[in-house]
Scaffold this active site. Structure first.
Site, PDB file in Angstrom:
ATOM      1  N   GLY B  13       4.019 -17.395  43.463  1.00 45.09           N
ATOM      2  CA  GLY B  13       3.548 -18.331  42.450  1.00 45.09           C
ATOM      3  C   GLY B  13       4.626 -19.312  42.018  1.00 45.09           C
ATOM      4  CB  SER B  35       7.818 -17.627  52.388  1.00 43.95           C
ATOM      5  OG  SER B  35       7.354 -16.406  51.893  1.00 43.95           O
ATOM      6  N   GLY B  49      -4.106  -8.061  36.319  1.00 38.03           N
ATOM      7  CA  GLY B  49      -4.533  -8.205  34.930  1.00 38.03           C
ATOM      8  C   GLY B  49      -4.858  -9.611  34.487  1.00 38.03           C
ATOM      9  CG  PHE B 118      -3.095  -7.889  29.125  1.00 37.38           C
ATOM     10  CD1 PHE B 118      -4.124  -7.222  29.741  1.00 37.38           C
ATOM     11  CD2 PHE B 118      -1.981  -8.231  29.880  1.00 37.38           C
ATOM     12  CE1 PHE B 118      -4.060  -6.896  31.089  1.00 37.38           C
ATOM     13  CE2 PHE B 118      -1.911  -7.913  31.230  1.00 37.38           C
ATOM     14  CZ  PHE B 118      -2.945  -7.249  31.834  1.00 37.38           C
ATOM     15  CG  ASP B 213      15.613 -10.275  50.056  1.00 36.12           C
ATOM     16  OD1 ASP B 213      15.951  -9.118  49.732  1.00 36.12           O
ATOM     17  OD2 ASP B 213      14.796 -10.513  50.968  1.00 36.12           O
ATOM     18  CD  GLN B 232       7.120  -4.230  31.631  1.00 39.39           C
ATOM     19  OE1 GLN B 232       6.448  -4.860  32.432  1.00 39.39           O
ATOM     20  NE2 GLN B 232       7.206  -4.552  30.364  1.00 39.39           N
ATOM     21  CG  HIS B 234       2.379  -0.660  34.762  1.00 32.26           C
ATOM     22  ND1 HIS B 234       1.380   0.229  34.495  1.00 32.26           N
ATOM     23  CD2 HIS B 234       1.865  -1.883  34.527  1.00 32.26           C
ATOM     24  CE1 HIS B 234       0.296  -0.437  34.111  1.00 32.26           C
ATOM     25  NE2 HIS B 234       0.567  -1.722  34.125  1.00 32.26           N
ATOM     26  CG  LEU B 244       0.061  -1.340  38.328  1.00 28.52           C
ATOM     27  CD1 LEU B 244       1.247  -0.692  37.663  1.00 28.52           C
ATOM     28  CD2 LEU B 244       0.067  -2.817  38.110  1.00 28.52           C
ATOM     29  CD  GLU B 247      -0.628  -3.818  29.945  1.00 26.73           C
ATOM     30  OE1 GLU B 247      -0.400  -4.929  30.435  1.00 26.73           O
ATOM     31  OE2 GLU B 247       0.150  -3.219  29.232  1.00 26.73           O
ATOM     32  NE  ARG B 278       2.618  -3.766  31.521  1.00 28.36           N
ATOM     33  CZ  ARG B 278       2.496  -4.841  32.258  1.00 28.36           C
ATOM     34  NH1 ARG B 278       3.562  -5.415  32.718  1.00 28.36           N
ATOM     35  NH2 ARG B 278       1.323  -5.297  32.542  1.00 28.36           N
ATOM     36  CG  HIS B 346       5.056  -3.073  36.876  1.00 30.30           C
ATOM     37  ND1 HIS B 346       4.270  -3.202  37.989  1.00 30.30           N
ATOM     38  CD2 HIS B 346       4.556  -3.910  35.956  1.00 30.30           C
ATOM     39  CE1 HIS B 346       3.315  -4.085  37.737  1.00 30.30           C
ATOM     40  NE2 HIS B 346       3.481  -4.542  36.516  1.00 30.30           N
ATOM     41  NE  ARG B 381       6.099  -8.182  33.156  1.00 29.43           N
ATOM     42  CZ  ARG B 381       4.910  -8.062  33.739  1.00 29.43           C
ATOM     43  NH1 ARG B 381       4.110  -9.093  33.841  1.00 29.43           N
ATOM     44  NH2 ARG B 381       4.529  -6.903  34.243  1.00 29.43           N
ATOM     45  CB  SER B 386       5.211 -11.616  34.703  1.00 32.77           C
ATOM     46  OG  SER B 386       5.747 -11.943  35.943  1.00 32.77           O
TER      47      SER B 386
END
Ligand SMILES: Cc1cc2nc3c(=O)[nH]c(=O)nc-3n(C[C@H](O)[C@H](O)[C@H](O)COP(=O)(O)OP(=O)(O)OC[C@H]3O[C@@H](n4cnc5c(N)ncnc54)[C@H](O)[C@@H]3O)c2cc1C
Ligand code: SF4
Ligand code: SF4
Ligand code: FES
Lengths: 344, 567
Positions: B13, B35, B49, B118, B213, B232, B234, B244, B247, B278, B346, B381, B386
């Site tokens: 993203g 990539s 989520g 959330f 990386d 973090q 989860h 996962l 949430e 979390r 997570h 977070r 995120s």
């Protein structure tokens, strides 16, 4: 060599993975390697391959990333069928082996081979580009970010399933036309094209459609249903393909370019006393009722458009054909009614 | 190859938004996106989520200011308040922009973008598309990049920054398809390589390639890492794989239940219950397990996430991916049975130190997304922040690089450097002999991190962790790549990823030992209180002469004074 994935004290079985090997640098021909490992219930094919790579043969090459059926990296043919290795359970596969205890693992078909289980995805990306698999928004760029389009849940549902596609290319590998004609648009690209074409935010519907009806496009599809049967996300790809066809006929007319030829062939099949129903339609896997529900409406609409009379009574009177005949009649009546009320 | 104005490393993203925005800012620029996987495979696709924005579609009284406050409080006051201002004020705009270019958001009855509650948010402001939000955002961005004709170098593995003294002149990367090392001379480089939480290996929800990386490359080039100790966990990873359960499951009303059948969150967050932030929920589960109220199984201890009362309809329509995952990886159908879960590593709050424009300390080098630390998440977070971070700061970094590219005139990357790089890779390849197994090292790293640098931390554990890591680094020198072929050498790639994880693991453990307080995701048993006097600051880790040098940086405050963080 037999080594084991030591985990829980669950029952284990020795499983042989017969894996397709090809390294273009050294091999003039592909071959298979057998790896026998001990596997317990609940292990996926990908975890087994990872294990082989880490413990037995590090040169075995395959793609994997999310390991959770989300990213689409790990599609390969397992026991002859294209699927995600990371969600394929070894114990399920054992029930499908041709030779007992031997799971065959091969790369996807119809995409250029790179090495072992890795194929080149670039042709698929090129096709997505060729068929404008993106939204060209009706909103000018300068105005973006200020307000939302208002979109009904109903519209969302039209493309909801199609946006599940993770571009794993399993359907591409299974498509019967692609095996003969590499330039064929591909089921995943048809699906994406459809998704764009039913989105009210998009402004290039006509342009996209005009590409789709050309050679190697939507009319080349044989309705074999293999793509849909193999879709790892259970997306009704055929609905998209029918959707594009209906759209093409509705907005471009039945006499449109090569599309018309295919459409006519399809109709002729029906008119040849249900030959199509027996030979081409996917009754075997989807059942007669399903097939009729999904295919018949379009056929009837096409017939009404051409103003040809409904086909003669179908000669073979198997149970399926009887249902077909009744449904065809009912449907023809409906479409006539529809057309009448439209003219008013 | 002709020099680039901008080379973006990463097609998630953050990278794709940066590319789109850079092209928009100056269409004449020569931009490349590298990539290691096809962009649409990036880990952004795993985010189920949603993304937060105070659109006010669901709760009419929601405001940007409330979003800002929730984020700062959630961060345990370690976030920089000016950066959080940017994040939350840009949020409604960026979500609408995504909508305008085709992201299929779920809809409310009035046809606006749907929002749901959330964790840690005072209002339901998480925008979503069923449980495939990240996937559809990533698809949309990839489609738009194809539309704009972005130049992609797919399946290229970034190796190093090429430095001219303390200046970057571009990037060196390996083309996976040929095994060739190639130079990308560039005026600017943007790192958008995602997180490093995969260093916890089997106890992580992350994709195999989330190995930090970009951070490791920047670290080796002397760019400081910030707040690396904040990882973090989860609360709800599947017991067997660490994968996962989002949430969203709790947002829709799922219960957490211990072996006594008790909804134990009532003990830890009586008001918010399962929707607490979390870190708190993770600690609560870990405490239940440590105090013997968890279930036991050969695959480890766990608690139950119970969705049964939600009914089959809701599970099928709103949480289909969750159901599929529990079926595939636990053999459990959440319609009929509770899902076995335990905390899993997570998200990495820490990362490459940047300012609010994505700039690092090195001229012409930028970072955005999970690999960067601006910092908007501070010590913890919030769910849904995120995706927002990668979009907002991906765009800002793309814009900044496009504006500033003209300022830099790097020299060409010399052929000799490329050759050196290639030789170094070759030297690792050896078909046979007695060597360390990279797979074993990777697993051991994950294990020591989970035990010694996990949810509950303590001085002696952390010291053990640091020792283990340095021993693993030593053993790494004996790892060999036994696949000696050039074409698509995934063996080589995984070994290089392991090296990156080992380099970064040290910064995580050292940061965690230094920070003698408990804040957000970082819980020290020996320092259970937040200590604002001594530790209300960011930590930095910089590599100088192959040694980690610890530093610090003040937190930017604003309208909100330090307060105790309770829910
Ligand atoms: C299971 C899961 C669920 C989540 N759910 C949510 C959620 O609901 N809401 C939310 O806000 N956040 C969520 N997150 C977090 C969020 O998804 C990530 O933080 C975010 O997607 C990271 O995006 P990115 O663009 O920074 O990196 P990624 O999407 O990870 O992309 C990294 C890119 O860098 C490339 N790359 C990496 N290394 C190299 C290299 N050496 N050479 C070349 N390229 C390289 C990769 O190929 C990839 O394209 C979730 C995370 C996980 C793991
Ligand atoms: S139905 Fe059409 S697209 Fe699908 S596999 Fe058959 S020929 Fe290919
Ligand atoms: S349509 Fe299904 S099988 Fe085909 S690429 Fe998409 S997800 Fe894979
Ligand atoms: S590894 Fe991502 S789908 Fe299998």
């Amino acid at each position: 060599m037999t080594v084991s994935i030591d985990q829980q004290q669950e029952p284990k079985r020795d499983v042989t993975f017969r894996v397709f090997r090809f390294n273009p640098q050294v091999d003039s021909k592909s071959y298979f390697d057998d790896y026998t490992i001990s596997v317990e219930r609940g292990i996926t094919v990908l975890r087994s391959l990872n294990y082989i790579k880490e413990h037995v043969d590090a040169s075995l090459s395959f793609r994997a990333f999310c390991q959770a059926g989300i990213c689409g990296s790990c599609a390969m043919r397992v026991n002859g069928l294209s699927k995600l290795a990371c969600t394929a359970q070894v114990w399920d596969e054992l029930a499908k082996c041709r030779e007992p205890g031997i799971i065959k693992v091969e790369p996807l078909r119809s995409l250029p081979m790179i090495k072992d289980l890795i194929v080149d995805m670039d042709p698929l990306v090129s096709k997505m580009t060729h068929y404008s698999n993106w939204i060209d928004s009706t909103m000018p760029e300068a105005e973006m970010g200020r307000k939302e389009f208002l979109i009904s849940e109903e519209e969302f549902e039209r493309y909801d399933k199609a946006t599940d596609c993770i571009l794993c290319a399993s359907c591409v590998s299974e498509c019967s036309i692609l095996r003969a004609n590499k330039e064929y648009v591909s089921p995943a690209v048809l699906l994406k094209s459809y998704r764009m074409n039913v989105d009210s935010r998009d402004s290039i519907h006509d342009l996209r459609l005009s590409e789709l009806v050309k050679d190697h496009g939507v009319w080349d599809c044989t309705h074999c249903y293999r793509c849909q049967e193999s879709c790892v996300k259970s997306i009704p790809i055929m609905e998209a393909i029918h959707g594009i066809r209906e759209d093409a006929i509705a907005s471009r007319g039945a006499k449109d370019t090569s599309g018309a030829k295919h459409a006519e062939a399809f109709m002729e099949d029906i008119e040849k006393k249900g030959k199509l129903v027996e030979a081409t339609l996917p009754i075997r896997t989807n059942g007669i009722v399903w097939t009729l529900k999904n295919l018949l409406p379009m056929a009837v609409k096409m017939i009404m458009k051409r103003r040809t009379p409904p086909p003669p009574p179908l000669v073979k009177s198997s149970k399926g054909i009887k249902i077909f005949r009744t449904m065809f009649r009912e449907m023809s009546e409906h479409v006539k009614e529809d057309q009448k009320s439209h003219k008013k | 190859m002709k020099p680039f104005d901008i080379v973006i490393v990463g097609g998630g993203g953050a990278g794709l938004y940066a590319a789109m925005e850079a092209m928009k800012t100056n269409p004449a620029l020569n931009i490349a996106v590298l990539s290691k996987v096809y962009p649409n495979r990036s880990h952004t696709s795993a985010a189920q989520g949603g993304a937060n924005a105070a659109l006010g579609n669901k709760a009419k009284d929601d405001t940007v200011e409330m979003h800002i406050f929730d984020t700062i409080k959630g961060s345990d006051y370690l976030a920089d308040q000016d950066a959080v201002d940017v994040l939350c004020s840009e949020a409604p705009k960026i979500i609408r922009e995504l909508e305008n270019i085709g992201t299929p958001w779920s809809r409310m009855e009035d046809n606006t973008i749907a929002q749901r509650p959330f964790g840690g948010a005072g209002r339901p402001r998480c925008c979503y598309c069923a449980d495939k939000t990240g996937h559809t955002i990533l698809q949309t961005l990839y489609e738009q990049c194809l539309k704009k004709g972005v130049l992609f170098f797919n399946e290229y593995f970034a190796l190093n920054l090429s430095l001219n003294g303390s200046r970057s002149r571009g990037l060196i990367a390996m083309n996976m398809k040929t095994g060739k090392v190639e130079a990308f001379t560039a005026k600017t480089v943007i790192f958008a390589t995602g997180g490093y939480a995969k260093m916890y290996w089997n106890r992580s929800s992350n994709a195999a390639g989330n190995t930090g990386d970009g951070q490791a490359i920047a670290y080796r080039a002397g760019i400081p890492m910030k707040d690396m100790e904040f990882v973090q966990f989860h609360p709800t990873g599947l017991r067997k794989s660490g994968l996962l359960v989002t949430e969203g499951a709790r947002g829709e009303g799922g219960y957490l239940v211990n072996k006594d059948g008790e909804r134990f969150m009532s003990r830890y967050a009586p008001e918010k219950m399962e929707l607490g932030p979390r870190d708190l929920v993770s600690r609560s589960i870990e405490t239940e397990i440590l105090q013997g109220r968890g279930f036991d199984s050969p695959a480890g201890k766990y608690v139950h996430l119970d969705l049964r009362h939600l009914g089959a309809d809701l599970i099928l329509s709103r949480l289909p991916q969750i159901r599929e995952m529990s079926l595939n990886f636990e053999g459990v159908d959440p319609i009929n049975e509770p899902i076995p879960v335990r905390p899993t590593a997570h998200y990495s709050m820490g990362g490459i130190d940047t300012d609010n424009f994505g700039r690092t300390v090195m001229d012409g080098v930028y970072a955005a997304g999970e690999c960067a630390c601006v910092s908007v998440h501070g010590a913890n977070r919030l769910g849904g922040n995120s995706l927002l971070d990668i979009l907002v700061f991906g765009r800002i970094a793309g814009h900044t690089a496009a504006e500033e590219a003209g300022k830099f005139q790097p020299g060409m990357i010399p052929e000799s450097e490329v050759k050196e790089c290639m030789d170094e890779l070759r030297s690792k390849m050896q078909r046979s002999g007695h060597y360390e197994r990279y797979g074993a090292l990777r697993e051991e790293l994950g294990q020591t991190l989970a035990i010694n640098v996990g949810i509950y931390r303590e001085s002696s554990l952390l010291k053990k962790g640091i020792e283990d890591i340095s021993e693993l680094q030593e053993r790494f020198t004996k790892v060999r790549v036994t696949d000696t072929s050039d074409v698509f050498n995934t063996n080589l790639m995984q070994v290089l990823e392991l090296k990156n994880m080992l380099d970064l693991a040290e910064t995580v453990a050292v940061g965690a030992l230094a920070r003698e307080e408990s804040r957000g995701s970082h819980t020290r048993i020996d320092f259970p209180q937040r200590d604002d006097e001594a530790w209300h600051k960011h930590t930095l880790a910089t590599l100088v002469d192959r040694k980690l040098i610890a530093g610090e940086k003040p937190v930017t405050m604003g309208r909100y004074e330090l307060q105790e963080r309770t829910y």
